[in-house]
Every structure is written in C-alpha cells, then in structure tokens.
Design a protein around this motif. Structure first.
Motif, PDB file in Angstrom:
ATOM      1  N   VAL A 115       0.849  -1.198   0.000  1.00 59.64           N
ATOM      2  CA  VAL A 115       0.000   0.000   0.000  1.00 59.64           C
ATOM      3  C   VAL A 115       0.885   1.249   0.000  1.00 59.64           C
ATOM      4  O   VAL A 115       1.866   1.336   0.748  1.00 59.64           O
ATOM      5  N   GLY A 116       0.554   2.162  -0.859  1.00 59.25           N
ATOM      6  CA  GLY A 116       1.331   3.391  -0.992  1.00 59.25           C
ATOM      7  C   GLY A 116       2.277   3.389  -2.173  1.00 59.25           C
ATOM      8  O   GLY A 116       2.789   4.449  -2.555  1.00 59.25           O
ATOM      9  N   ALA A 117       2.506   2.214  -2.761  1.00 60.93           N
ATOM     10  CA  ALA A 117       3.424   2.119  -3.898  1.00 60.93           C
ATOM     11  C   ALA A 117       2.813   2.765  -5.132  1.00 60.93           C
ATOM     12  O   ALA A 117       1.605   2.682  -5.367  1.00 60.93           O
ATOM     13  N   ARG A 118       3.645   3.415  -5.930  1.00 59.75           N
ATOM     14  CA  ARG A 118       3.208   3.963  -7.203  1.00 59.75           C
ATOM     15  C   ARG A 118       3.407   2.902  -8.283  1.00 59.75           C
ATOM     16  O   ARG A 118       4.408   2.181  -8.269  1.00 59.75           O
ATOM     17  N   VAL A 119       2.468   2.834  -9.222  1.00 60.98           N
ATOM     18  CA  VAL A 119       2.527   1.825 -10.279  1.00 60.98           C
ATOM     19  C   VAL A 119       2.165   2.459 -11.620  1.00 60.98           C
ATOM     20  O   VAL A 119       1.378   3.404 -11.690  1.00 60.98           O
ATOM     21  N   ASN A 120       2.755   1.926 -12.689  1.00 59.21           N
ATOM     22  CA  ASN A 120       2.457   2.383 -14.042  1.00 59.21           C
ATOM     23  C   ASN A 120       1.165   1.728 -14.522  1.00 59.21           C
ATOM     24  O   ASN A 120       1.004   0.510 -14.411  1.00 59.21           O
ATOM     25  N   LEU A 121       0.257   2.523 -15.079  1.00 59.08           N
ATOM     26  CA  LEU A 121      -1.038   2.020 -15.520  1.00 59.08           C
ATOM     27  C   LEU A 121      -1.275   2.338 -16.998  1.00 59.08           C
ATOM     28  O   LEU A 121      -0.954   3.428 -17.465  1.00 59.08           O
ATOM     29  N   GLU A 122      -1.845   1.351 -17.699  1.00 59.64           N
ATOM     30  CA  GLU A 122      -2.226   1.536 -19.100  1.00 59.64           C
ATOM     31  C   GLU A 122      -3.443   0.680 -19.402  1.00 59.64           C
ATOM     32  O   GLU A 122      -3.481  -0.499 -19.050  1.00 59.64           O
ATOM     33  N   ARG A 123      -4.427   1.275 -20.050  1.00 55.36           N
ATOM     34  CA  ARG A 123      -5.577   0.505 -20.521  1.00 55.36           C
ATOM     35  C   ARG A 123      -5.198  -0.297 -21.763  1.00 55.36           C
ATOM     36  O   ARG A 123      -4.252   0.054 -22.480  1.00 55.36           O
ATOM     37  N   ALA A 124      -5.951  -1.365 -22.014  1.00 49.15           N
ATOM     38  CA  ALA A 124      -5.734  -2.138 -23.233  1.00 49.15           C
ATOM     39  C   ALA A 124      -5.925  -1.253 -24.454  1.00 49.15           C
ATOM     40  O   ALA A 124      -6.760  -0.352 -24.463  1.00 49.15           O
ATOM     41  N   ALA A 125      -5.131  -1.520 -25.491  1.00 45.90           N
ATOM     42  CA  ALA A 125      -5.199  -0.705 -26.708  1.00 45.90           C
ATOM     43  C   ALA A 125      -6.482  -0.987 -27.469  1.00 45.90           C
ATOM     44  O   ALA A 125      -6.947  -2.128 -27.540  1.00 45.90           O
ATOM     45  N   ALA A 126      -7.045   0.065 -28.028  1.00 46.43           N
ATOM     46  CA  ALA A 126      -8.198  -0.090 -28.911  1.00 46.43           C
ATOM     47  C   ALA A 126      -7.698  -0.342 -30.329  1.00 46.43           C
ATOM     48  O   ALA A 126      -6.622   0.124 -30.714  1.00 46.43           O
ATOM     49  N   ILE A 127      -8.458  -1.088 -31.103  1.00 42.72           N
ATOM     50  CA  ILE A 127      -8.050  -1.419 -32.466  1.00 42.72           C
ATOM     51  C   ILE A 127      -7.802  -0.162 -33.293  1.00 42.72           C
ATOM     52  O   ILE A 127      -6.933  -0.122 -34.154  1.00 42.72           O
ATOM     53  N   SER A 128      -8.547   0.895 -33.006  1.00 47.25           N
ATOM     54  CA  SER A 128      -8.446   2.127 -33.792  1.00 47.25           C
ATOM     55  C   SER A 128      -7.333   3.058 -33.324  1.00 47.25           C
ATOM     56  O   SER A 128      -7.084   4.088 -33.938  1.00 47.25           O
ATOM     57  N   SER A 129      -6.649   2.698 -32.210  1.00 44.89           N
ATOM     58  CA  SER A 129      -5.652   3.617 -31.653  1.00 44.89           C
ATOM     59  C   SER A 129      -4.304   3.458 -32.344  1.00 44.89           C
ATOM     60  O   SER A 129      -4.007   2.445 -32.963  1.00 44.89           O
ATOM     61  N   ARG A 130      -3.454   4.497 -32.242  1.00 44.57           N
ATOM     62  CA  ARG A 130      -2.102   4.436 -32.770  1.00 44.57           C
ATOM     63  C   ARG A 130      -1.247   3.532 -31.890  1.00 44.57           C
ATOM     64  O   ARG A 130      -1.394   3.517 -30.668  1.00 44.57           O
ATOM     65  N   LEU A 131      -0.344   2.788 -32.517  1.00 42.13           N
ATOM     66  CA  LEU A 131       0.572   1.925 -31.770  1.00 42.13           C
ATOM     67  C   LEU A 131       1.812   2.747 -31.438  1.00 42.13           C
ATOM     68  O   LEU A 131       2.807   2.732 -32.159  1.00 42.13           O
ATOM     69  N   GLY A 132       1.732   3.500 -30.329  1.00 41.06           N
ATOM     70  CA  GLY A 132       2.798   4.425 -29.998  1.00 41.06           C
ATOM     71  C   GLY A 132       4.077   3.767 -29.542  1.00 41.06           C
ATOM     72  O   GLY A 132       5.157   4.316 -29.712  1.00 41.06           O
ATOM     73  N   GLY A 133       3.982   2.580 -28.953  1.00 39.33           N
ATOM     74  CA  GLY A 133       5.176   1.882 -28.497  1.00 39.33           C
ATOM     75  C   GLY A 133       5.440   0.661 -29.359  1.00 39.33           C
ATOM     76  O   GLY A 133       5.815   0.780 -30.522  1.00 39.33           O
ATOM     77  N   HIS A 134       5.222  -0.539 -28.796  1.00 38.45           N
ATOM     78  CA  HIS A 134       5.297  -1.762 -29.585  1.00 38.45           C
ATOM     79  C   HIS A 134       4.276  -2.740 -29.021  1.00 38.45           C
ATOM     80  O   HIS A 134       3.580  -2.432 -28.050  1.00 38.45           O
ATOM     81  N   ILE A 135       4.145  -3.893 -29.621  1.00 37.76           N
ATOM     82  CA  ILE A 135       3.147  -4.862 -29.171  1.00 37.76           C
ATOM     83  C   ILE A 135       3.550  -5.416 -27.809  1.00 37.76           C
ATOM     84  O   ILE A 135       4.597  -6.058 -27.673  1.00 37.76           O
ATOM     85  N   VAL A 136       2.731  -5.155 -26.800  1.00 31.70           N
ATOM     86  CA  VAL A 136       2.988  -5.594 -25.425  1.00 31.70           C
ATOM     87  C   VAL A 136       1.800  -6.442 -24.972  1.00 31.70           C
ATOM     88  O   VAL A 136       0.656  -6.013 -25.077  1.00 31.70           O
TER      89      VAL A 136
END
Length: 203
Positions: free
Chosen positions: A78-99
């Motif tokens: 509790v209290g830890a910071r974490v990186n969050l990302e929603r699943a990619a939508a088919i219509s979205s740009r692939l800004g990084g790579h396939i994860v």
C-alpha cells in the motif's frame, strides 16, 4: 494487448492476502474513467483483469500466485506507485510496440547515470531472456515500452527522456529496485518457427 505507453501513475491503496492469490486495489482515475468489470489494465507491465471499479477512481484486481511469483507485484505494498495503461483499442495508434502484459521475468536496476537531458539506466538481464534482447530493439520495463540503447552479456541499458522520468515509476527506481521485463513477442515466435522449420507438416 498494450502498447507500453503509460497513461498515468497510479497508487496501490489496498492489498489483501487471499492465500494463493492477492487482491489489489489501485487508484487510477484516468484508466478507470471508462473501465468496467472484466476489462484489462496493465499494472507495472502485468495484465490484470478488473474485478470492480470503485467510486473514488480505484479498481480492484486479483493476482494469482503464479503471477506474484513471476513478477515484482508480490513486493508491492500500500502506498506504492505503479504504471497504468488501458488495453489498446483497435483504432488507436501503436505508440510503443506490441505488449502482451505477460511478464517474462524480473530484472534489477544496476545503475543510473544522469545526463543533462536524459538518464541512462542499466538493468540486470536474466540469462534465459538475453537471447531475445537486441541492441536498438524493443523491451518492456514495468510496462514501459523502451528501446535498448546498450547491451551486455547479463545487462542492458535504456536511455530515459524527461517525460518518461516524470510520468512513470522508472524516474524513481533506485539501484536495487526489481522491475518486470517483457521481451518482444515477435522474437519468441521467430525462435519457435526456427526450432520447427525441419519438422514435417501436420495433417
């Protein structure tokens, strides 16, 4: 599927031990703004399924023992910071790579070398993953899509720009911090295909 572009820094606000699993409650108003039961959210690079979305912008997710053993989430409190990302939508740009959000192993921050405009971070690389990592290739560290800037037999380096330092946990990851690693899935498919290239075709 994810792209490795972190949307927000969340905070673990609850953790319950369930014996062979744990239930995490994580505050992230951006990623929960359109989330519902059963949706996928990447937490430090681990794909978790939303159990409940709470009124305060938090969501709960169950983490199996298998995942706890293979990732750094076991040590998240509790209290830890974490990186969050929603699943990619088919219509979205692939800004990084396939994860995929499937952690292949954990590494550890070995050193940090600050420069005027970026910071070079060296991370210990497990031997079992080293064959999948190439110079200038993609790798996911705690859910962040990064480019390998240097490579050794048991380590790799990434160069973090100010945006990455400011908006992800990697800006605060001190020497000795464990990090989740996911190698490029394409490398694993290529290896599998080469292993079976001489095998007879199935029916």
């Amino acid at each position: 599927m994810f792209t490795g572009i972190v949307e927000e820094l969340g905070e673990v606000v609850g953790k319950e031990n369930l014996g062979d699993a744990a239930r995490l409650v994580i505050r992230g108003p951006i990623v929960t703004s359109d989330a519902g039961h059963g949706d996928s959210i990447s937490v430090n690079g681990v794909c978790l399924t939303v159990v409940d979305v709470l009124a305060d912008g938090s969501f709960s997710a169950d983490v199996m023992d298998e995942t706890l053993n293979r990732s750094s989430l076991r040590g998240v409190d509790v209290g830890a910071r974490v990186n969050l990302e929603r699943a990619a939508a088919i219509s979205s740009r692939l800004g990084g790579h396939i994860v995929q959000g499937h952690v292949d192993g954990t590494g550890e921050v070995v050193s940090r070398t600050p420069s005027e405009h970026w910071t070079v971070v060296r991370i210990a690389l497990p031997a079992a993953l080293s064959r999948y990592v190439v110079h200038k290739g993609s790798i996911t560290v705690d859910g962040v899509s990064l480019t390998v800037s240097a490579l050794g037999p048991d380590w790799f380096e990434v160069s973090l720009i100010p945006t990455t330092l400011d908006l992800t946990t990697l800006g605060r990851a001190e020497v000795g911090t464990p990090v989740n690693l996911e190698v490029d899935v394409i490398a694993k498919y290529v290896e599998r295909l080469l292993e079976n290239k001489d095998a007879p075709d199935g029916d």
